[in-house]
Scaffold this motif. Structure first.
Motif, mmCIF file in Angstrom:
data_model
loop_
_atom_site.group_PDB
_atom_site.id
_atom_site.type_symbol
_atom_site.label_atom_id
_atom_site.label_comp_id
_atom_site.label_asym_id
_atom_site.label_seq_id
_atom_site.Cartn_x
_atom_site.Cartn_y
_atom_site.Cartn_z
ATOM 1 N N GLU A 103 4.341 -10.731 -0.393
ATOM 2 C CA GLU A 103 5.800 -10.627 -0.391
ATOM 3 C C GLU A 103 6.346 -10.552 -1.820
ATOM 4 O O GLU A 103 7.313 -9.839 -2.083
ATOM 5 C CB GLU A 103 6.394 -11.822 0.359
ATOM 6 N N ILE A 104 5.708 -11.239 -2.749
ATOM 7 C CA ILE A 104 6.150 -11.214 -4.143
ATOM 8 C C ILE A 104 6.062 -9.797 -4.720
ATOM 9 O O ILE A 104 6.856 -9.404 -5.575
ATOM 10 C CB ILE A 104 5.372 -12.239 -5.014
ATOM 11 N N THR A 105 5.104 -8.998 -4.231
ATOM 12 C CA THR A 105 4.976 -7.605 -4.677
ATOM 13 C C THR A 105 6.234 -6.810 -4.329
ATOM 14 O O THR A 105 6.718 -6.006 -5.127
ATOM 15 C CB THR A 105 3.727 -6.948 -4.044
ATOM 16 N N LEU A 106 6.764 -7.073 -3.135
ATOM 17 C CA LEU A 106 8.006 -6.395 -2.727
ATOM 18 C C LEU A 106 9.152 -6.771 -3.654
ATOM 19 O O LEU A 106 9.922 -5.909 -4.081
ATOM 20 C CB LEU A 106 8.367 -6.750 -1.280
ATOM 21 N N TYR A 107 9.264 -8.067 -3.956
ATOM 22 C CA TYR A 107 10.340 -8.524 -4.834
ATOM 23 C C TYR A 107 10.199 -7.977 -6.254
ATOM 24 O O TYR A 107 11.186 -7.604 -6.872
ATOM 25 C CB TYR A 107 10.410 -10.056 -4.863
ATOM 26 N N ARG A 108 8.984 -7.922 -6.757
ATOM 27 C CA ARG A 108 8.773 -7.389 -8.105
ATOM 28 C C ARG A 108 9.177 -5.917 -8.186
ATOM 29 O O ARG A 108 9.733 -5.473 -9.179
ATOM 30 C CB ARG A 108 7.310 -7.535 -8.522
ATOM 31 N N ARG A 109 8.863 -5.178 -7.149
ATOM 32 C CA ARG A 109 9.131 -3.735 -7.174
ATOM 33 C C ARG A 109 10.560 -3.385 -6.778
ATOM 34 O O ARG A 109 11.111 -2.410 -7.284
ATOM 35 C CB ARG A 109 8.161 -2.997 -6.261
ATOM 36 N N TYR A 110 11.143 -4.149 -5.846
ATOM 37 C CA TYR A 110 12.430 -3.721 -5.285
ATOM 38 C C TYR A 110 13.532 -4.778 -5.397
ATOM 39 O O TYR A 110 14.677 -4.481 -5.095
ATOM 40 C CB TYR A 110 12.245 -3.318 -3.813
ATOM 41 N N SER A 111 13.240 -5.956 -5.796
ATOM 42 C CA SER A 111 14.130 -7.107 -6.005
ATOM 43 C C SER A 111 14.859 -7.590 -4.747
ATOM 44 O O SER A 111 15.033 -8.777 -4.583
ATOM 45 C CB SER A 111 15.112 -6.878 -7.162
#
Length: 189
Positions: free
Chosen positions: A37-45
């Motif tokens: 899930e952190i990958t989503l936040y890093r890429r798309y906030s």
């Protein structure tokens, strides 16, 4: 060019958004995509940024493709090819398109994702180019609205058999009928 992680995210996001619309959670998307899930936040906030990015990518690729390539054909053939291409895309992506229309009617979609406008502008651009090549003056807004109406009605009021499941002959008959309707409406206009 998308990297492999982005491809997995887009595929997972589309799958989840089709089912749940904007109600989907980033946790569901990350699970479906097989990424943290952190990958989503890093890429798309935000989930909204992910939603916009994914859908704009899909819509722009699907609705802007082929129209300009078909513009040098005779007008009836040009309309037939556009109609066939769009009905094929819409029927193959029926759940995604219905979700977008539903979210749009709820007022949930950001301004950047306006399916009717995306369809209309794509059609208008191709139609303008076609008639410029033919050196003809035509009301391109009217033509684009006629075609857009066919496509949106096909999604809202789908036939018993989706277009992509019709036989080749049934597709040809459907496409020819719609093209003749558009040409007749243009003559009346």
């Amino acid at each position: 060019m998308q990297d492999k992680t982005e491809q997995k995210i887009f595929k997972g996001a589309i799958s989840v958004f089709k089912k749940k619309g904007l109600q989907a959670t980033t946790q569901e998307v990350s699970k479906e995509a097989g990424v943290a899930e952190i990958t989503l936040y890093r890429r798309y906030s935000t989930k909204e940024n992910l939603f916009i990015t994914v859908l704009k990518d899909v819509l722009e690729k699907k609705f802007h493709s082929h129209v300009l390539e078909m513009a040098n054909k005779e007008t009836e053939i040009f309309f037939m090819r556009i109609i066939e291409d769009r009905l094929e895309i819409l029927s193959k992506n029926h759940k995604l398109v219905q979700m977008l229309l539903s979210e749009s009617l709820k007022g949930s979609l950001p301004k950047e994702i306006n399916l009717p406008e995306i369809i209309f502008m794509s059609l208008k651009k191709g139609i303008e180019y076609h008639f410029k090549l033919k050196n003809q003056s035509v009301d391109t807004d009217f033509c684009a609205r006629q075609l857009g109406g066919i496509f949106l009605s096909y999604v809202v009021l789908p036939n018993e058999q989706p277009f992509n499941k019709l036989t080749t002959q049934e597709k040809k008959e459907t496409v020819r009928r719609y093209a003749k309707l558009v040409l007749a409406a243009m003559e009346e206009n």
